[in-house]
Scaffold this motif. Structure first.
Motif, PDB file in Angstrom:
ATOM      1  N   ASN A 150      67.430  58.978 -36.052  1.00 26.42           N
ATOM      2  CA  ASN A 150      68.135  59.637 -34.954  1.00 26.42           C
ATOM      3  C   ASN A 150      67.407  59.527 -33.616  1.00 26.42           C
ATOM      4  OD1 ASN A 150      70.685  61.621 -35.075  1.00 26.42           O
ATOM      5  ND2 ASN A 150      69.937  61.212 -37.140  1.00 26.42           N
ATOM      6  N   PRO A 151      66.095  59.751 -33.552  1.00 27.49           N
ATOM      7  CA  PRO A 151      65.416  59.639 -32.252  1.00 27.49           C
ATOM      8  C   PRO A 151      65.512  58.242 -31.646  1.00 27.49           C
ATOM      9  CG  PRO A 151      64.025  60.772 -33.847  1.00 27.49           C
ATOM     10  CD  PRO A 151      65.201  60.230 -34.596  1.00 27.49           C
ATOM     11  N   LEU A 152      65.587  57.209 -32.481  1.00 26.53           N
ATOM     12  CA  LEU A 152      65.739  55.847 -31.969  1.00 26.53           C
ATOM     13  C   LEU A 152      67.104  55.681 -31.324  1.00 26.53           C
ATOM     14  CD1 LEU A 152      64.243  53.842 -34.981  1.00 26.53           C
ATOM     15  CD2 LEU A 152      63.077  54.732 -32.944  1.00 26.53           C
ATOM     16  N   ARG A 153      68.137  56.124 -32.041  1.00 23.38           N
ATOM     17  CA  ARG A 153      69.505  56.003 -31.501  1.00 23.38           C
ATOM     18  C   ARG A 153      69.685  56.824 -30.229  1.00 23.38           C
ATOM     19  NH1 ARG A 153      70.311  56.276 -36.921  1.00 23.38           N
ATOM     20  NH2 ARG A 153      70.963  58.456 -36.853  1.00 23.38           N
ATOM     21  N   ALA A 154      68.951  57.945 -30.131  1.00 21.57           N
ATOM     22  CA  ALA A 154      69.058  58.803 -28.943  1.00 21.57           C
ATOM     23  C   ALA A 154      68.164  58.322 -27.797  1.00 21.57           C
ATOM     24  CB  ALA A 154      68.684  60.243 -29.317  1.00 21.57           C
ATOM     25  N   GLY A 155      67.383  57.271 -28.037  1.00 20.06           N
ATOM     26  CA  GLY A 155      66.509  56.749 -26.991  1.00 20.06           C
ATOM     27  C   GLY A 155      65.271  57.602 -26.750  1.00 20.06           C
ATOM     28  N   LEU A 156      64.886  58.426 -27.719  1.00 19.40           N
ATOM     29  CA  LEU A 156      63.723  59.296 -27.561  1.00 19.40           C
ATOM     30  C   LEU A 156      62.418  58.629 -27.982  1.00 19.40           C
ATOM     31  CD1 LEU A 156      65.233  62.636 -28.906  1.00 19.40           C
ATOM     32  CD2 LEU A 156      64.905  61.958 -26.521  1.00 19.40           C
ATOM     33  N   ALA A 157      62.531  57.522 -28.694  1.00 23.54           N
ATOM     34  CA  ALA A 157      61.336  56.812 -29.168  1.00 23.54           C
ATOM     35  C   ALA A 157      61.701  55.355 -29.426  1.00 23.54           C
ATOM     36  CB  ALA A 157      60.806  57.463 -30.448  1.00 23.54           C
ATOM     37  N   GLY A 158      60.715  54.489 -29.300  1.00 24.36           N
ATOM     38  CA  GLY A 158      60.932  53.076 -29.580  1.00 24.36           C
ATOM     39  C   GLY A 158      60.728  52.744 -31.048  1.00 24.36           C
ATOM     40  N   SER A 159      60.043  53.647 -31.756  1.00 22.15           N
ATOM     41  CA  SER A 159      59.769  53.478 -33.174  1.00 22.15           C
ATOM     42  C   SER A 159      59.777  54.863 -33.814  1.00 22.15           C
ATOM     43  CB  SER A 159      58.391  52.830 -33.369  1.00 22.15           C
ATOM     44  OG  SER A 159      57.958  52.971 -34.706  1.00 22.15           O
ATOM     45  N   VAL A 160      60.167  54.929 -35.074  1.00 26.38           N
ATOM     46  CA  VAL A 160      60.150  56.210 -35.781  1.00 26.38           C
ATOM     47  C   VAL A 160      58.736  56.788 -35.757  1.00 26.38           C
ATOM     48  CG1 VAL A 160      60.434  57.274 -38.053  1.00 26.38           C
ATOM     49  CG2 VAL A 160      62.129  55.665 -37.221  1.00 26.38           C
ATOM     50  N   ARG A 161      57.726  55.926 -35.845  1.00 22.59           N
ATOM     51  CA  ARG A 161      56.336  56.395 -35.823  1.00 22.59           C
ATOM     52  C   ARG A 161      55.974  57.108 -34.529  1.00 22.59           C
ATOM     53  NH1 ARG A 161      54.319  50.826 -38.062  1.00 22.59           N
ATOM     54  NH2 ARG A 161      56.401  50.574 -38.086  1.00 22.59           N
ATOM     55  N   ASP A 162      56.710  56.827 -33.460  1.00 27.77           N
ATOM     56  CA  ASP A 162      56.414  57.433 -32.166  1.00 27.77           C
ATOM     57  C   ASP A 162      57.024  58.819 -31.999  1.00 27.77           C
ATOM     58  OD1 ASP A 162      55.091  55.102 -31.480  1.00 27.77           O
ATOM     59  OD2 ASP A 162      56.851  54.237 -30.480  1.00 27.77           O
ATOM     60  N   TYR A 163      57.903  59.219 -32.909  1.00 25.68           N
ATOM     61  CA  TYR A 163      58.571  60.524 -32.802  1.00 25.68           C
ATOM     62  C   TYR A 163      57.902  61.494 -33.774  1.00 25.68           C
ATOM     63  CZ  TYR A 163      62.222  63.935 -31.989  1.00 25.68           C
ATOM     64  OH  TYR A 163      62.893  65.070 -31.633  1.00 25.68           O
ATOM     65  N   PRO A 164      57.417  62.644 -33.283  1.00 25.07           N
ATOM     66  CA  PRO A 164      56.585  63.498 -34.138  1.00 25.07           C
ATOM     67  C   PRO A 164      57.309  64.471 -35.063  1.00 25.07           C
ATOM     68  CG  PRO A 164      56.648  64.387 -31.919  1.00 25.07           C
ATOM     69  CD  PRO A 164      57.426  63.089 -31.891  1.00 25.07           C
ATOM     70  N   HIS A 165      58.615  64.670 -34.905  1.00 28.03           N
ATOM     71  CA  HIS A 165      59.276  65.783 -35.592  1.00 28.03           C
ATOM     72  C   HIS A 165      60.214  65.327 -36.701  1.00 28.03           C
ATOM     73  CE1 HIS A 165      57.482  67.876 -32.349  1.00 28.03           C
ATOM     74  NE2 HIS A 165      58.342  67.430 -31.465  1.00 28.03           N
ATOM     75  N   TRP A 166      59.672  64.632 -37.687  1.00 30.69           N
ATOM     76  CA  TRP A 166      60.474  64.214 -38.836  1.00 30.69           C
ATOM     77  C   TRP A 166      59.553  64.076 -40.043  1.00 30.69           C
ATOM     78  CZ3 TRP A 166      59.634  59.789 -41.717  1.00 30.69           C
ATOM     79  CH2 TRP A 166      58.761  58.847 -41.163  1.00 30.69           C
ATOM     80  N   ASP A 167      60.170  64.058 -41.209  1.00 23.65           N
ATOM     81  CA  ASP A 167      59.438  63.792 -42.435  1.00 23.65           C
ATOM     82  C   ASP A 167      60.461  63.384 -43.491  1.00 23.65           C
ATOM     83  OD1 ASP A 167      57.354  63.493 -44.219  1.00 23.65           O
ATOM     84  OD2 ASP A 167      56.967  65.630 -44.444  1.00 23.65           O
ATOM     85  N   ALA A 168      60.000  62.659 -44.487  1.00 21.56           N
ATOM     86  CA  ALA A 168      60.838  62.263 -45.610  1.00 21.56           C
ATOM     87  C   ALA A 168      59.940  62.037 -46.818  1.00 21.56           C
ATOM     88  CB  ALA A 168      61.630  60.992 -45.300  1.00 21.56           C
ATOM     89  N   VAL A 169      60.448  62.393 -47.981  1.00 19.29           N
ATOM     90  CA  VAL A 169      59.716  62.131 -49.220  1.00 19.29           C
ATOM     91  C   VAL A 169      60.336  60.929 -49.902  1.00 19.29           C
ATOM     92  CG1 VAL A 169      59.111  64.561 -49.526  1.00 19.29           C
ATOM     93  CG2 VAL A 169      61.159  63.668 -50.628  1.00 19.29           C
ATOM     94  N   TRP A 170      59.587  60.327 -50.832  1.00 26.18           N
ATOM     95  CA  TRP A 170      60.157  59.232 -51.614  1.00 26.18           C
ATOM     96  C   TRP A 170      61.326  59.786 -52.404  1.00 26.18           C
ATOM     97  CZ3 TRP A 170      60.590  54.306 -51.849  1.00 26.18           C
ATOM     98  CH2 TRP A 170      61.092  53.708 -52.984  1.00 26.18           C
ATOM     99  N   LEU A 171      62.443  59.144 -52.297  1.00 28.91           N
ATOM    100  CA  LEU A 171      63.655  59.639 -52.947  1.00 28.91           C
ATOM    101  C   LEU A 171      63.942  58.873 -54.229  1.00 28.91           C
ATOM    102  CD1 LEU A 171      65.816  60.025 -49.755  1.00 28.91           C
ATOM    103  CD2 LEU A 171      64.641  61.799 -51.018  1.00 28.91           C
ATOM    104  N   GLN A 172      64.023  59.566 -55.316  1.00 27.13           N
ATOM    105  CA  GLN A 172      64.412  58.997 -56.598  1.00 27.13           C
ATOM    106  C   GLN A 172      65.926  59.138 -56.756  1.00 27.13           C
ATOM    107  OE1 GLN A 172      62.195  57.682 -58.772  1.00 27.13           O
ATOM    108  NE2 GLN A 172      60.506  58.112 -57.385  1.00 27.13           N
ATOM    109  N   PRO A 173      66.574  58.282 -57.491  1.00 27.59           N
ATOM    110  CA  PRO A 173      68.010  58.455 -57.749  1.00 27.59           C
ATOM    111  C   PRO A 173      68.245  59.767 -58.503  1.00 27.59           C
ATOM    112  CG  PRO A 173      67.273  56.283 -58.448  1.00 27.59           C
ATOM    113  CD  PRO A 173      66.047  57.062 -58.079  1.00 27.59           C
ATOM    114  N   LEU A 174      69.384  60.383 -58.250  1.00 27.34           N
ATOM    115  CA  LEU A 174      69.722  61.645 -58.945  1.00 27.34           C
ATOM    116  C   LEU A 174      69.924  61.432 -60.423  1.00 27.34           C
ATOM    117  CD1 LEU A 174      72.234  63.359 -56.542  1.00 27.34           C
ATOM    118  CD2 LEU A 174      69.937  64.081 -57.076  1.00 27.34           C
TER     119      LEU A 174
END
Length: 158
Positions: free
Chosen positions: A134-158
């Motif tokens: 989302n921050p990339l699409r909104a023009g808030l960062a050039g890379s996900v690494r540059d935006y400080p307010h996100w996190d994600a865990v490794w996702l296994q299939p349900l």
């Protein structure tokens, strides 16, 4: 009464189901779309409250991004009711942020929230990637690494 004739906040609740073990994508917006979370300290306070929901055993956060004026939160519901969980998060984050001296004279969060219960065939990893980009699409960062307010865990299939 038809859903389209209900006020906005009630339309958001129309047909809402809360199932422990189900994965939900929740979106909630700040009141008047104020960019409260452009402030690093206030953003970290809100993220701390997401973590508190996990620590309380109410949910497991799979991915989130906190944008300046809204939150996208992918979670697996555990012991809580979805509406109660979001209400608790919004209430506790508002208390912490207001205590920190958020400028303005209005409530932090807009009433209600949007939710989507994921079906088993939906690709959670793809949804998580969409959320954190989302921050990339909104023009808030050039890379996900540059935006400080996100996190994600490794996702296994349900």
């Amino acid at each position: 009464m038809y859903a389209s004739s209900l006020p906005h906040a009630k339309r958001l609740r129309h047909g809402r189901v809360s199932e422990p073990g189900r994965v939900y994508l929740v979106t909630t917006v700040t009141r008047r779309r104020r960019p409260v979370f452009a402030d690093l300290t206030l953003a970290r306070l809100a993220i701390g409250e997401l973590r508190a929901c996990d620590a309380a055993g109410e949910c497991e956060t799979l991915a989130f991004v906190l944008m300046p004026d809204h939150l996208h939160w992918l979670l697996a519901l555990r012991s809580a009711n979805l509406s109660a969980l979001v209400r608790r998060f919004k209430s506790s984050s508002a208390r912490r942020i207001n205590a920190a001296g958020v400028p303005g004279d209005c409530a932090l969060w807009q009433p209600g929230f949007h939710d989507h219960a994921l079906r088993r065939e939906e690709d959670m990893a793809q949804i998580a990637r969409y959320i954190v980009a989302n921050p990339l699409r909104a023009g808030l960062a050039g890379s996900v690494r540059d935006y400080p307010h996100w996190d994600a865990v490794w996702l296994q299939p349900l």
